[in-house]
Design an enzyme around this catalytic site. Structure first.
Site, PDB file in Angstrom:
ATOM      1  N   GLU A   1      39.337  30.141  22.691  1.00 29.19           N
ATOM      2  CA  GLU A   1      38.388  31.177  22.291  1.00 29.19           C
ATOM      3  C   GLU A   1      37.689  30.802  20.987  1.00 29.19           C
ATOM      4  OE1 GLU A   1      38.587  36.072  21.720  1.00 29.19           O
ATOM      5  OE2 GLU A   1      40.416  34.862  21.675  1.00 29.19           O
TER       6      GLU A   1
ATOM      7  N   LYS B   1      33.033  39.088  25.902  1.00 23.53           N
ATOM      8  CA  LYS B   1      34.351  39.710  25.966  1.00 23.53           C
ATOM      9  C   LYS B   1      34.194  41.216  26.131  1.00 23.53           C
ATOM     10  CE  LYS B   1      38.829  39.195  23.583  1.00 23.53           C
ATOM     11  NZ  LYS B   1      39.504  38.584  22.410  1.00 23.53           N
TER      12      LYS B   1
ATOM     13  N   CYS C   1      41.347  36.074  26.486  1.00 18.17           N
ATOM     14  CA  CYS C   1      42.457  36.439  25.609  1.00 18.17           C
ATOM     15  C   CYS C   1      42.977  37.857  25.834  1.00 18.17           C
ATOM     16  CB  CYS C   1      42.060  36.214  24.153  1.00 18.17           C
ATOM     17  SG  CYS C   1      43.476  36.159  23.012  1.00 18.17           S
TER      18      CYS C   1
ATOM     19  N   SER D   1      66.210  26.956  -6.337  1.00 21.45           N
ATOM     20  CA  SER D   1      67.264  27.650  -7.060  1.00 21.45           C
ATOM     21  C   SER D   1      68.660  27.362  -6.531  1.00 21.45           C
ATOM     22  CB  SER D   1      67.019  29.163  -6.997  1.00 21.45           C
ATOM     23  OG  SER D   1      67.254  29.640  -5.679  1.00 21.45           O
TER      24      SER D   1
END
Length: 734
Positions: free
Chosen positions: A44, A113, A174, A356
């Site tokens: 896309e 779309k 999508c 750390s």
């Protein structure tokens, strides 16, 4: 038989880098044609990159997209192959997210779309309009320069499909696949056999199965060839698009691409028999009945054949066993690939991490180590792009290149342990051991003298010197002394990231890595402008439970055995002195466990619960082991500190997205940062419900619930926020 060879691809695009994107598109088409495919599907918005965001509102973005498409169609790329190419298109006054179906140097159809993604990380309604005219195709006038170059003035525009002489092909973009009534359902009834799904789907832990089940379900009961193409990589923001392009036939996966890879272009090809689609549909009586009374979808005719007849030399693609990664592997590979893209595209020469010896910073270090392993492996496999990037970033000369991950890490990765009087020998030793296993250039720095200088300055100004709580100091003094340590570490980290490469004769700079996790961000258990304030954060969207599981996995599968000891150690910030009767504990400081934080986060974000709904839900989840009063107090305690510390989210660095309830202000979690932490109406409702459930017993309010609220300069965070009088504001460690 109707044999059809199709190709889909993973592309590592970069938002707004049109040259990079065009190069990848051309390469993917060329590889598809070399393999003999007659259909090529790309992801896309592949010309622009999916993550352009507000750049989609710029006319230049549309203009450059047409320029790239014109260059593709002017060449021989689309000769004999149907190419579905994604880009934004303006029609009239509206901007659409489109797939352009091209063949033989012409645009056959533009498919806008119809269902836009507008939740979580997606904001498509901000940039695009959903196409609503579903009953007919309209004519779209091509831009004059494109029309002249293609000798084509207009093209059908809208929702529909293409009828070739031997099959029918349609796009489903999508989000449309996941809509309540997906287009492929009615398209299948109209005779469409090949579905092209161009996607921009980001990685999230444990998400892949949802996606694959959707592809399988789309064709299992309706038949069809479902092609899926996705982006892969970091295209300029916090998301990693995890590829896994695939081809599904009648519910069987016959081709699956990689989910995590350093490749810029990956093409997968399948040979399918369309007659098996027709056979399945003909055997399902309900399909036949529904097809006989279907809603007709508009179509256009294309005078071309795509299929070949029976040829025993052409092998059909067989069903595959789907490949999944465990969540721990997803963390290593997804975040590692994201970091490599960020590094190679940022202009930096490496990373610097305040290490750390605790779980969070150790997990970040391990992800960098995994990244180095991936780079060396890809070079060994012949990936010339990765090799060129690694040579540039690692400053290799005279034909040398990375062949050992530890040697490569030494060139690009600095780790530094910044010790104070409160630091333990155990964490110092763990940090050094892990750095040696990964291969980073490790440094130990004591910052006691800097802290002492600041306190002496304060004493000169005020004639007072703050004390820790264990030494008789107030809560205000205790918090200030912890924050001084944390913020000095941030300043030192950025100084070292800028100057260590220079001191070692290397150009450019290093990126500072942050190491605060999703749960601590949710709770606000961090100091504003401490080591949570790096350039990027690989674990900022990963919960503590997944981090601990990752450490156990990485100790074995990445070869960093010291991580087992790191994971087993109780989490502590080491910002307060240790005494015989006191050891600082993260869980004690927060007033809640990390397991509880994950539950709160999912209910708050995914289930969209406020305080009262969360309380009611937890009465079912925890009612067997906790009283209603205890649950109510826990919920109020969480929301109080979530509110007090919400402003800290506005300064968090971009974090790799991996968890659906993660926080990052103005990107994914769009909520205000100035709250009334007493939540007076909501907490009162909780009290009323508890009172009813407990049989009208007096309600004991949570500690601090009736505190007076004031707006102040938050001594626990270094920024303006809402704070309760007398409340503490603990934070995570270095």
């Amino acid at each position: 038989m109707r044999l059809l060879k199709v190709a889909t691809c993973n592309l590592n695009q970069w938002a707004m880098d049109f040259d990079c994107n065009l190069r990848n598109i051309k390469e993917s088409i060329a590889k598809s044609k070399e393999a003999g495919a007659v259909i090529r599907l790309g992801p896309e918005l592949e010309i622009t990159g999916y993550g352009c965001e507000d750049h989609f509102l710029e006319l230049d973005t549309i203009t450059h997209s047409w320029e790239c498409l014109k260059e593709i169609l002017a060449g021989d790329y689309t000769d004999g192959i149907l190419c579905s190419i994604g880009m934004p298109v303006i029609r009239g006054s509206e901007r659409y997210n489109c797939q352009l179906l091209c063949y033989n140097r012409k645009i056959l159809m533009i498919r806008p779309k119809i269902w836009l993604a507008n939740y979580g990380n997606y904001r498509e309604f901000r940039w695009f309009t959903a196409w609503k005219q579903r009953d007919q195709l309209e004519e779209f006038q091509l831009p004059p320069d494109v029309a002249q170059a293609l000798s084509q003035t207009s093209v059908p525009f809208g929702y529909g499909y293409i009828r070739f002489q031997d099959t029918a092909v349609a796009a489903e973009i999508c989000e449309e696949l996941f809509s309540p009534v997906p287009p492929h359902a009615e398209l299948a009834l109209n005779g469409v056999e090949v579905f092209l799904n161009a996607s921009g789907s980001h990685h999230q832990l444990r998400k892949l199965d949802v996606r694959l089940r959707a592809f399988i379900g789309a064709t299992q009961t309706r038949g069809g060839v479902y092609m899926y193409s996705n982006h892969q990589g970091c295209d300029g923001a916090r998301l990693y698009y995890d590829g896994c392009s695939c081809i599904v036939v009648n519910g069987d996966v016959v081709a699956q691409g990689s989910q995590f890879s350093l490749n810029d272009v990956e093409v997968l090809v399948a040979q399918v028999d369309l007659d098996v689609v027709a056979s399945l549909r003909g055997s399902i009586s309900s399909f036949q009945e529904q097809a006989s009374c279907k809603t007709k979808v508009s179509s256009i005719k294309a005078p071309y054949k795509l299929c070949q007849s029976f040829n025993p030399q052409l092998l059909l693609s067989s069903p595959l066993k789907i490949k999944y990664h465990c969540p721990e592997e997803e963390i290593a590979l997804g975040a590692g690939c994201w970091m490599w893209d960020y590094l190679r595209r940022s202009g930096a020469s490496g990373f610097l991490l305040p290490l750390s010896g605790g779980a969070d910073s150790s997990s970040v270090a391990s992800i960098v180590g995994c990244m180095c392993q991936l780079v060396v492996k890809e070079i060994a496999n012949g990936n010339e792009q990765v090799k060129a990037d690694a040579i540039r970033i690692g400053h290799y000369t005279d034909g040398e290149y990375p062949t050992d991950s530890k040697e490569f890490a030494k060139r690009i990765f600095y780790t530094v342990y910044m010790g104070t009087e409160n630091s333990s020998d155990a964490t110092k030793a763990r940090a050094k051991l892990l750095a040696d296993e990964i291969g980073s250039w490790h440094l130990y720095v004591s910052i006691n003298s800097v802290i002492s200088s600041l306190l002496s300055l304060f004493q000169t100004l005020t004639r007072k010197r703050p004390l820790y709580k264990v030494d008789g100091g107030s809560n205000t003094e205790n918090l200030a002394l912890q924050n001084i340590q944390a913020r000095i570490r941030m300043v030192l980290a950025f100084m070292l990231a800028s100057l260590l490469p220079w001191a070692h004769g290397k150009p450019r700079f290093h990126l500072v890595l942050s190491s605060s996790n999703a749960d601590e961000a949710l709770r606000g258990y961090l100091t504003k402008y401490d080591c949570s304030s790096g350039d990027i954060n690989p674990i900022g969207s990963i919960c503590k439970q997944d981090i601990r599981a990752f450490l156990r996995w990485a100790a074995v599968h990445l070869g960093y055995s010291s991580l087992a000891e790191v994971e087993a150690a109780p989490p502590t910030a080491e910002l307060e002195p240790t005494r015989s009767n006191y050891i600082q504990s993260d869980v004690a400081d927060m007033g809640m466990t990390y397991e509880e934080l994950s539950v709160y986060g999912k209910l708050r974000k995914i289930s969209r619960f406020g305080p009262v709904s969360m309380f009611q839900n937890l009465c079912y989840k925890w009612g067997g082991r906790l009283s209603h009063l205890e649950i109510g107090n826990k919920v109020k305690h969480f929301f109080k500190y979530y509110s007090i510390n919400r402003h800290k989210m506005t300064v968090l660095p971009p974090s790799y997205h991996a968890e659906s309830y993660a926080l990052e202000d103005n990107r994914f979690d769009l909520r205000q940062f100035l709250y009334n932490p007493s939540w007076p109406h909501q907490f009162r409702k909780i009290d009323e419900i508890v009172n009813q459930l407990e049989g009208n017993k007096p309600v004991v309010r949570a500690s601090g619930e009736n505190e007076q609220i004031r707006v102040t300069f938050d001594e626990g965070s270094g920024g303006m926020g809402v704070v309760a009088e007398g409340s503490s504001d603990p934070r995570a460690g270095p």
